[in-house]
Design a protein around this motif. Structure first.
Motif, PDB file in Angstrom:
ATOM      1  N   LEU A 121       6.190   0.793   8.950  1.00 18.82           N
ATOM      2  CA  LEU A 121       4.795   0.731   8.521  1.00 18.82           C
ATOM      3  C   LEU A 121       4.583   1.558   7.256  1.00 18.82           C
ATOM      4  CD1 LEU A 121       2.263  -0.690   9.749  1.00 18.82           C
ATOM      5  CD2 LEU A 121       1.523   1.585  10.458  1.00 18.82           C
ATOM      6  N   ASP A 122       5.255   2.710   7.164  1.00 19.35           N
ATOM      7  CA  ASP A 122       5.160   3.543   5.951  1.00 19.35           C
ATOM      8  C   ASP A 122       5.591   2.748   4.719  1.00 19.35           C
ATOM      9  OD1 ASP A 122       4.310   5.733   7.418  1.00 19.35           O
ATOM     10  OD2 ASP A 122       6.289   6.678   7.509  1.00 19.35           O
ATOM     11  N   THR A 123       6.669   1.975   4.851  1.00 21.93           N
ATOM     12  CA  THR A 123       7.167   1.180   3.727  1.00 21.93           C
ATOM     13  C   THR A 123       6.142   0.138   3.307  1.00 21.93           C
ATOM     14  OG1 THR A 123       9.465   1.469   4.433  1.00 21.93           O
ATOM     15  CG2 THR A 123       9.005  -0.374   2.952  1.00 21.93           C
ATOM     16  N   VAL A 124       5.576  -0.550   4.284  1.00 19.10           N
ATOM     17  CA  VAL A 124       4.582  -1.587   3.984  1.00 19.10           C
ATOM     18  C   VAL A 124       3.342  -0.973   3.350  1.00 19.10           C
ATOM     19  CG1 VAL A 124       3.052  -3.325   4.987  1.00 19.10           C
ATOM     20  CG2 VAL A 124       5.414  -3.129   5.789  1.00 19.10           C
ATOM     21  N   VAL A 125       2.855   0.117   3.902  1.00 21.71           N
ATOM     22  CA  VAL A 125       1.655   0.779   3.374  1.00 21.71           C
ATOM     23  C   VAL A 125       1.861   1.187   1.922  1.00 21.71           C
ATOM     24  CG1 VAL A 125       0.324   2.924   3.519  1.00 21.71           C
ATOM     25  CG2 VAL A 125       0.694   1.537   5.571  1.00 21.71           C
ATOM     26  N   SER A 126       3.008   1.779   1.626  1.00 18.61           N
ATOM     27  CA  SER A 126       3.292   2.207   0.262  1.00 18.61           C
ATOM     28  C   SER A 126       3.391   1.017  -0.686  1.00 18.61           C
ATOM     29  CB  SER A 126       4.597   3.017   0.236  1.00 18.61           C
ATOM     30  OG  SER A 126       4.893   3.463  -1.069  1.00 18.61           O
ATOM     31  N   ALA A 127       4.038  -0.057  -0.219  1.00 21.43           N
ATOM     32  CA  ALA A 127       4.197  -1.245  -1.061  1.00 21.43           C
ATOM     33  C   ALA A 127       2.849  -1.906  -1.340  1.00 21.43           C
ATOM     34  CB  ALA A 127       5.147  -2.236  -0.386  1.00 21.43           C
ATOM     35  N   VAL A 128       2.000  -1.989  -0.327  1.00 21.86           N
ATOM     36  CA  VAL A 128       0.705  -2.645  -0.501  1.00 21.86           C
ATOM     37  C   VAL A 128      -0.131  -1.922  -1.549  1.00 21.86           C
ATOM     38  CG1 VAL A 128      -1.503  -3.165   0.627  1.00 21.86           C
ATOM     39  CG2 VAL A 128       0.650  -3.684   1.789  1.00 21.86           C
ATOM     40  N   LYS A 129      -0.123  -0.612  -1.510  1.00 16.57           N
ATOM     41  CA  LYS A 129      -0.889   0.158  -2.494  1.00 16.57           C
ATOM     42  C   LYS A 129      -0.436  -0.167  -3.913  1.00 16.57           C
ATOM     43  CE  LYS A 129      -1.951   4.036   0.600  1.00 16.57           C
ATOM     44  NZ  LYS A 129      -1.710   5.454   0.916  1.00 16.57           N
ATOM     45  N   ASP A 130       0.878  -0.274  -4.121  1.00 19.89           N
ATOM     46  CA  ASP A 130       1.397  -0.589  -5.457  1.00 19.89           C
ATOM     47  C   ASP A 130       1.113  -2.041  -5.838  1.00 19.89           C
ATOM     48  OD1 ASP A 130       2.256   1.968  -5.672  1.00 19.89           O
ATOM     49  OD2 ASP A 130       4.400   1.542  -5.574  1.00 19.89           O
ATOM     50  N   ILE A 131       1.180  -2.957  -4.872  1.00 20.51           N
ATOM     51  CA  ILE A 131       0.875  -4.364  -5.155  1.00 20.51           C
ATOM     52  C   ILE A 131      -0.560  -4.501  -5.641  1.00 20.51           C
ATOM     53  CG2 ILE A 131       0.514  -6.635  -4.071  1.00 20.51           C
ATOM     54  CD1 ILE A 131       2.922  -5.899  -2.222  1.00 20.51           C
ATOM     55  N   LYS A 132      -1.459  -3.804  -4.990  1.00 22.15           N
ATOM     56  CA  LYS A 132      -2.862  -3.848  -5.390  1.00 22.15           C
ATOM     57  C   LYS A 132      -3.034  -3.297  -6.809  1.00 22.15           C
ATOM     58  CE  LYS A 132      -4.957  -5.605  -1.819  1.00 22.15           C
ATOM     59  NZ  LYS A 132      -5.789  -6.823  -1.908  1.00 22.15           N
ATOM     60  N   ASP A 133      -2.361  -2.196  -7.101  1.00 22.06           N
ATOM     61  CA  ASP A 133      -2.492  -1.562  -8.421  1.00 22.06           C
ATOM     62  C   ASP A 133      -1.887  -2.421  -9.527  1.00 22.06           C
ATOM     63  OD1 ASP A 133      -3.775   0.608  -7.342  1.00 22.06           O
ATOM     64  OD2 ASP A 133      -1.969   1.855  -7.204  1.00 22.06           O
ATOM     65  N   GLN A 134      -0.728  -3.032  -9.251  1.00 25.99           N
ATOM     66  CA  GLN A 134       0.005  -3.725 -10.306  1.00 25.99           C
ATOM     67  C   GLN A 134      -0.376  -5.199 -10.458  1.00 25.99           C
ATOM     68  OE1 GLN A 134       4.297  -3.058 -10.197  1.00 25.99           O
ATOM     69  NE2 GLN A 134       4.009  -1.082  -9.179  1.00 25.99           N
ATOM     70  N   PHE A 135      -0.729  -5.857  -9.362  1.00 25.13           N
ATOM     71  CA  PHE A 135      -0.916  -7.308  -9.429  1.00 25.13           C
ATOM     72  C   PHE A 135      -2.282  -7.785  -8.921  1.00 25.13           C
ATOM     73  CE2 PHE A 135       3.650  -6.491  -8.614  1.00 25.13           C
ATOM     74  CZ  PHE A 135       4.141  -6.907  -9.842  1.00 25.13           C
TER      75      PHE A 135
END
Length: 332
Positions: A121-135
């Motif tokens: 879940l930590d991996t997904v949470v971190s990835a989602v935050k970056d996806i929102k910021d970048q794309f």
């Protein structure tokens, strides 16, 4: 049955009876065009000619303790699939970039297993935050059964939607899996809704269920108020208990899609796994009932080339609806 009359009644608030619903599934093949015309009247009323595109990234493959009879990743499957543990954040972000470049509005982060560990879940949470910021992509997570508090963490990270399919009717569920219950699935959907995440829940058609089961599925999803309903058509995989099952033809699949539109008129109906092998040359007709599709590959089976999907939408005169922030729908 006059399907256009029924469609207009649905637009005006009518809820189909079980008898009317079964009549859709048992209608003569000669009625398909008029049935789909009615479905399109409903679809056009709520969604116009827009189509939502979704893409899956399989972040964890195989290694699942569940015994779902349709799944090549389950503990009882002998299918020769690639198996790997949770991919890193960078790989998930690479998939998001591909989705963005393909004009995909919803990026679906999927992982096998009963449910996510806190590390996963930590991996997904971190990835989602970056996806929102970048794309700025809309993100759907599909991670299995959730523990208390996990839905809240996903919501805080920016997950827009959570997918957890009911897969089949409550009555047929134990014929498909016994390692979790139908109610377990409903509880996760309700937890997602309570957290403020949009619920996505769908079905798999062609798993030896009855037509009444299919009708029950459509009404169950109406009762759950699922915002997005993926309709999968079984692509039977060698090495699974449903190996060799071949109950579907393209015309019946179209009737199923129409049924889900008549029963869930305001919801996103997505043609999902198995559309290429089951709808075959009739795939474009499905979009007169549905308003969403997956592009690219699925979990362990291949889809068709995304360029073919875009060409199909262009030929239909439909529009791709972006879910990117601050962007409007544009013509393919």
């Amino acid at each position: 049955m006059n399907w256009s009359t029924l469609a207009n009644e649905v637009i005006n608030g009518k809820v189909l009876t079980e008898e009317e619903s079964l009549e859709i599934l048992t209608s003569e093949d000669d009625e398909i065009l008029s049935l789909l015309h009615g479905a399109f009247l409903i679809r056009k009323h709520y969604y116009g000619k827009k189509v939502k595109l979704n893409m899956i990234v399989n972040t964890k493959s195989g290694l699942c303790p569940e015994n779902c009879g349709y799944c090549s990743q389950s503990s009882i499957s002998t299918a020769p699939i690639e198996k790997y543990r949770m991919m890193n954040k960078e790989s998930i972000l690479e998939g998001a970039e591909r989705a963005y470049n393909l004009k995909v509005g919803t990026y679906c982060i999927v992982a096998s297993g009963r449910g996510p560990s806190e590390k996963e879940l930590d991996t997904v949470v971190s990835a989602v935050k970056d996806i929102k910021d970048q794309f700025g992509l809309k993100v759907c997570a599909c991670l299995g059964l959730l523990k208390p508090g996990q839905a809240g963490r996903l919501k805080e990270a920016g997950v827009d939607r959570y997918n957890h399919n009911i897969n089949t009717s409550k009555e047929h569920h134990e014929s498909i899996t016994t390692s979790h219950t139908y109610d377990n699935r409903v509880q996760t959907i309700e937890a997602v809704k309570a957290s403020g995440i949009s619920p996505c829940s769908g079905v798999i058609i062609g798993m030896r269920e009855t037509k009444k089961d299919v009708v029950n599925m459509a009404f169950s999803l109406r009762a759950l108020d699922a915002d997005s309903i993926p309709v999968n058509f079984l692509h039977a995989i060698d090495g699974t208990p449903l190996e060799g099952t071949d109950e579907l033809d393209p015309r019946y699949c179209l009737k199923v899609l129409a049924l889900f539109r008549y029963i869930n008129p305001t919801k996103e109906i997505r043609i999902s796994g198995g559309r290429e092998v089951n709808l075959r040359s009739l795939q474009p007709l499905g979009l007169y009932a549905a308003n969403s599709i997956f592009v690219g590959d699925y979990l362990t089976t291949r889809g068709q080339e995304s360029t073919s999907d875009h060409e199909m939408l262009k030929d239909l005169g439909f529009e791709v609806e972006f879910d990117f922030e601050d962007q409007e729908a544009v013509r393919v």
